[in-house]
Each structure stands twice: as C-alpha cells, then as structure tokens.
Design a protein around this motif. Structure first.
Motif, PDB file in Angstrom:
ATOM      1  N   SER A 104     -84.606-115.825 -39.640  1.00 43.14           N
ATOM      2  CA  SER A 104     -84.946-116.547 -38.567  1.00 43.14           C
ATOM      3  C   SER A 104     -85.141-118.044 -38.626  1.00 43.14           C
ATOM      4  CB  SER A 104     -86.523-115.954 -38.160  1.00 43.14           C
ATOM      5  OG  SER A 104     -87.610-116.331 -39.195  1.00 43.14           O
ATOM      6  N   GLY A 105     -85.258-118.566 -39.899  1.00 41.99           N
ATOM      7  CA  GLY A 105     -85.167-120.144 -40.254  1.00 41.99           C
ATOM      8  C   GLY A 105     -83.633-120.601 -39.741  1.00 41.99           C
ATOM      9  N   LYS A 106     -82.517-119.723 -39.583  1.00 42.61           N
ATOM     10  CA  LYS A 106     -81.411-120.212 -39.090  1.00 42.61           C
ATOM     11  C   LYS A 106     -81.506-120.170 -37.513  1.00 42.61           C
ATOM     12  CE  LYS A 106     -78.630-118.806 -43.222  1.00 42.61           C
ATOM     13  NZ  LYS A 106     -77.863-118.024 -43.736  1.00 42.61           N
ATOM     14  N   PHE A 107     -82.247-119.342 -37.143  1.00 38.82           N
ATOM     15  CA  PHE A 107     -82.284-119.047 -35.446  1.00 38.82           C
ATOM     16  C   PHE A 107     -82.908-120.346 -35.204  1.00 38.82           C
ATOM     17  CE2 PHE A 107     -84.512-116.723 -31.959  1.00 38.82           C
ATOM     18  CZ  PHE A 107     -83.639-117.176 -31.007  1.00 38.82           C
ATOM     19  N   PHE A 108     -84.388-120.720 -36.010  1.00 38.60           N
ATOM     20  CA  PHE A 108     -84.928-121.890 -35.533  1.00 38.60           C
ATOM     21  C   PHE A 108     -83.996-123.068 -35.564  1.00 38.60           C
ATOM     22  CE2 PHE A 108     -87.601-125.291 -37.404  1.00 38.60           C
ATOM     23  CZ  PHE A 108     -88.481-125.429 -36.125  1.00 38.60           C
ATOM     24  N   VAL A 126     -89.319-112.302 -29.182  1.00 36.83           N
ATOM     25  CA  VAL A 126     -88.568-112.973 -30.033  1.00 36.83           C
ATOM     26  C   VAL A 126     -89.402-114.130 -30.157  1.00 36.83           C
ATOM     27  CG1 VAL A 126     -86.358-114.355 -30.223  1.00 36.83           C
ATOM     28  CG2 VAL A 126     -86.422-112.050 -29.249  1.00 36.83           C
ATOM     29  N   MET A 127     -89.479-114.600 -31.650  1.00 36.09           N
ATOM     30  CA  MET A 127     -90.101-115.840 -31.987  1.00 36.09           C
ATOM     31  C   MET A 127     -89.021-116.695 -32.793  1.00 36.09           C
ATOM     32  SD  MET A 127     -93.499-116.419 -34.141  1.00 36.09           S
ATOM     33  CE  MET A 127     -94.596-115.625 -32.983  1.00 36.09           C
ATOM     34  N   ALA A 128     -88.587-117.736 -32.232  1.00 31.22           N
ATOM     35  CA  ALA A 128     -87.745-118.598 -33.034  1.00 31.22           C
ATOM     36  C   ALA A 128     -88.440-119.609 -34.083  1.00 31.22           C
ATOM     37  CB  ALA A 128     -86.809-119.389 -32.225  1.00 31.22           C
ATOM     38  N   LEU A 129     -88.846-118.912 -35.324  1.00 33.07           N
ATOM     39  CA  LEU A 129     -89.720-119.544 -36.211  1.00 33.07           C
ATOM     40  C   LEU A 129     -89.375-118.885 -37.560  1.00 33.07           C
ATOM     41  CD1 LEU A 129     -93.482-120.062 -34.960  1.00 33.07           C
ATOM     42  CD2 LEU A 129     -91.398-121.870 -35.175  1.00 33.07           C
ATOM     43  N   PRO A 130     -89.254-119.803 -38.646  1.00 29.67           N
ATOM     44  CA  PRO A 130     -88.903-119.275 -39.889  1.00 29.67           C
ATOM     45  C   PRO A 130     -89.853-118.112 -40.186  1.00 29.67           C
ATOM     46  CG  PRO A 130     -88.638-121.519 -39.896  1.00 29.67           C
ATOM     47  CD  PRO A 130     -89.357-121.083 -38.676  1.00 29.67           C
ATOM     48  N   GLY A 131     -89.366-117.102 -41.111  1.00 30.20           N
ATOM     49  CA  GLY A 131     -90.281-116.083 -41.973  1.00 30.20           C
ATOM     50  C   GLY A 131     -89.829-114.606 -41.858  1.00 30.20           C
ATOM     51  N   ALA A 132     -88.456-114.475 -41.565  1.00 30.98           N
ATOM     52  CA  ALA A 132     -87.925-113.329 -41.287  1.00 30.98           C
ATOM     53  C   ALA A 132     -86.261-113.362 -42.076  1.00 30.98           C
ATOM     54  CB  ALA A 132     -87.706-112.723 -40.051  1.00 30.98           C
ATOM     55  N   VAL A 133     -86.069-112.392 -42.721  1.00 33.57           N
ATOM     56  CA  VAL A 133     -84.846-112.237 -43.366  1.00 33.57           C
ATOM     57  C   VAL A 133     -84.159-110.565 -43.149  1.00 33.57           C
ATOM     58  CG1 VAL A 133     -83.728-112.218 -45.791  1.00 33.57           C
ATOM     59  CG2 VAL A 133     -85.551-113.703 -45.333  1.00 33.57           C
ATOM     60  N   GLY A 149     -98.168-115.406 -41.158  1.00 32.60           N
ATOM     61  CA  GLY A 149     -99.424-115.832 -41.861  1.00 32.60           C
ATOM     62  C   GLY A 149     -99.579-117.078 -42.636  1.00 32.60           C
ATOM     63  N   ALA A 150     -98.671-117.250 -43.222  1.00 32.79           N
ATOM     64  CA  ALA A 150     -98.638-118.379 -44.266  1.00 32.79           C
ATOM     65  C   ALA A 150     -98.841-119.658 -43.311  1.00 32.79           C
ATOM     66  CB  ALA A 150     -97.288-118.545 -45.075  1.00 32.79           C
ATOM     67  N   PRO A 151     -99.195-120.695 -43.810  1.00 32.40           N
ATOM     68  CA  PRO A 151     -99.357-121.973 -43.327  1.00 32.40           C
ATOM     69  C   PRO A 151     -98.079-122.610 -42.980  1.00 32.40           C
ATOM     70  CG  PRO A 151    -100.048-122.605 -45.363  1.00 32.40           C
ATOM     71  CD  PRO A 151     -99.768-120.829 -45.219  1.00 32.40           C
ATOM     72  N   GLY A 152     -97.264-122.241 -42.423  1.00 32.63           N
ATOM     73  CA  GLY A 152     -95.605-122.825 -42.090  1.00 32.63           C
ATOM     74  C   GLY A 152     -94.749-121.349 -42.423  1.00 32.63           C
ATOM     75  N   GLY A 153     -93.572-121.462 -41.160  1.00 29.73           N
ATOM     76  CA  GLY A 153     -92.662-120.333 -41.398  1.00 29.73           C
ATOM     77  C   GLY A 153     -91.744-120.390 -42.636  1.00 29.73           C
ATOM     78  N   ASP A 154     -91.614-121.780 -43.098  1.00 34.23           N
ATOM     79  CA  ASP A 154     -90.824-121.782 -44.326  1.00 34.23           C
ATOM     80  C   ASP A 154     -91.339-121.101 -45.560  1.00 34.23           C
ATOM     81  OD1 ASP A 154     -92.896-123.752 -44.146  1.00 34.23           O
ATOM     82  OD2 ASP A 154     -91.988-124.852 -45.596  1.00 34.23           O
ATOM     83  N   LYS A 155     -92.872-121.073 -45.530  1.00 34.54           N
ATOM     84  CA  LYS A 155     -93.549-120.367 -46.706  1.00 34.54           C
ATOM     85  C   LYS A 155     -93.351-118.832 -46.309  1.00 34.54           C
ATOM     86  CE  LYS A 155     -96.444-124.312 -47.307  1.00 34.54           C
ATOM     87  NZ  LYS A 155     -95.700-125.273 -46.267  1.00 34.54           N
ATOM     88  N   ASP A 156     -93.639-118.375 -45.252  1.00 31.60           N
ATOM     89  CA  ASP A 156     -93.279-116.879 -44.608  1.00 31.60           C
ATOM     90  C   ASP A 156     -91.893-116.599 -45.218  1.00 31.60           C
ATOM     91  OD1 ASP A 156     -96.058-116.565 -43.316  1.00 31.60           O
ATOM     92  OD2 ASP A 156     -94.935-117.503 -41.660  1.00 31.60           O
TER      93      ASP A 156
END
Length: 173
Positions: A104-108, A126-133, A149-156
């Motif tokens: 989802s990071g690439k989608f973002f 659909v949520m276009a934020l990082p956090g899924a693989v 739930g982490a403070p930022g999708g990059d951490k998710d």
C-alpha cells in the motif's frame, strides 16, 4: 399439457435465453487460499514487531476475494485500527494486480504521481496509505497483510513486511 412436458419446455426456454459465456473475458482461473496457519503466523509476527516498537496495532489478512481471513487486534489497539488494517490490505489485493503494486506504500506513491490514481483511493474500503504488503505465490498476489495503528503508515508497513517475510518461504510449497 402434462406436467413433465411443460417442465421440459421451461428447461429448453431457459437454455435458449441463457447468455453464452463471452470468449473475450479474461481467464482468471488462478485461485489460492492462504493456509490459516500462515495467515495467523504472519499476523502475529506483524503485531509482535510493532509491539516491540511500542505500537498498538491490528493486523488483518485479506484473501484474493477481498475477505478478511484473519483479523487480530493487539493489546490496547484502538478501534479504528481494524478499519485501517483491512482497507490497506484490501487495496493491495483488489487494485495491486491491475496497477502493479504489491504494497500500500507503493499505492500511496502512485496517488502522488498518476493523475488518475487519487480517484482509486476513494473506492469503498480502500485506503491509500502505507501499511499493507502482498503475499506472493508464483508471481501473483494471493493475499495481503495490512497493519494499522502505528504513528505513521511507514511504521505499519515495516511490521507487515516482517509478517509476510516470516512465512514467505512456505508459500512456494
């Protein structure tokens, strides 16, 4: 008219008016069901990694049909984490194969560079934020693990990557 003759006429009529399958439709017979144990192991690993970093998250595995196969809410994860973990994974499973992204990071990132992609982010669930693989088998997306739930999708997404990585070698079996 006898009942069995009438029934035969109905069957013939239905057969005559049933549309034939189009030969132009894409052949998408590929099906794979992620084994439950792998979905559980990946989800638990994602939560473990996030918890070790102080993040209270939910991890959700979404299958090829867009259905949540596993949803685990970690200790003290807030209620909104369920929705974000699901929607990130759902986006990867449903849109990733068409638009060639496996996270989802690439989608973002795609929503920032492709003038049409931001509209995709408004599709239901659909949520276009990082956090899924994505879980990959034979070069195809077969499921996705979303974390919220982490403070930022990059951490998710780091946590989701750890979960998928934990079971990736077992997908080739």
């Amino acid at each position: 008219m006898k009942a069995h003759h009438f029934t035969s006429l109905i069957i013939v009529a239905v057969a005559m008016y049933t549309p034939a399958q189009s030969t132009n439709q894409p052949s998408s017979n590929y099906r794979y069901q992620l084994p439950l144990q792998l979905a559980l192991d990946a989800s638990l690993e994602a939560i473990r990694v996030c918890t070790a970093n102080g993040y209270q998250v939910t991890a959700t595995v979404v299958d090829m049909d867009g259905i949540a196969q596993v949803e685990l809410r970690g200790d003290n994860a807030t209620v909104h984490t369920q929705e974000s973990s699901y929607e990130k994974a759902y986006g990867v499973v449903t849109l990733g194969p068409m638009f060639h992204f496996d996270t989802s990071g690439k989608f973002f990132e795609l929503t920032k560079t492709n003038p049409y992609a931001p509209r995709l982010a408004t599709v239901s669930h659909v949520m276009a934020l990082p956090g899924a693989v994505a879980f990959m088998k034979d070069g195809k997306i077969v499921a996705a693990l979303g974390v919220g739930g982490a403070p930022g999708g990059d951490k998710d997404e780091v946590c989701a990557q750890a979960g998928v990585r934990k079971v990736a070698d077992q997908l080739s079996r």
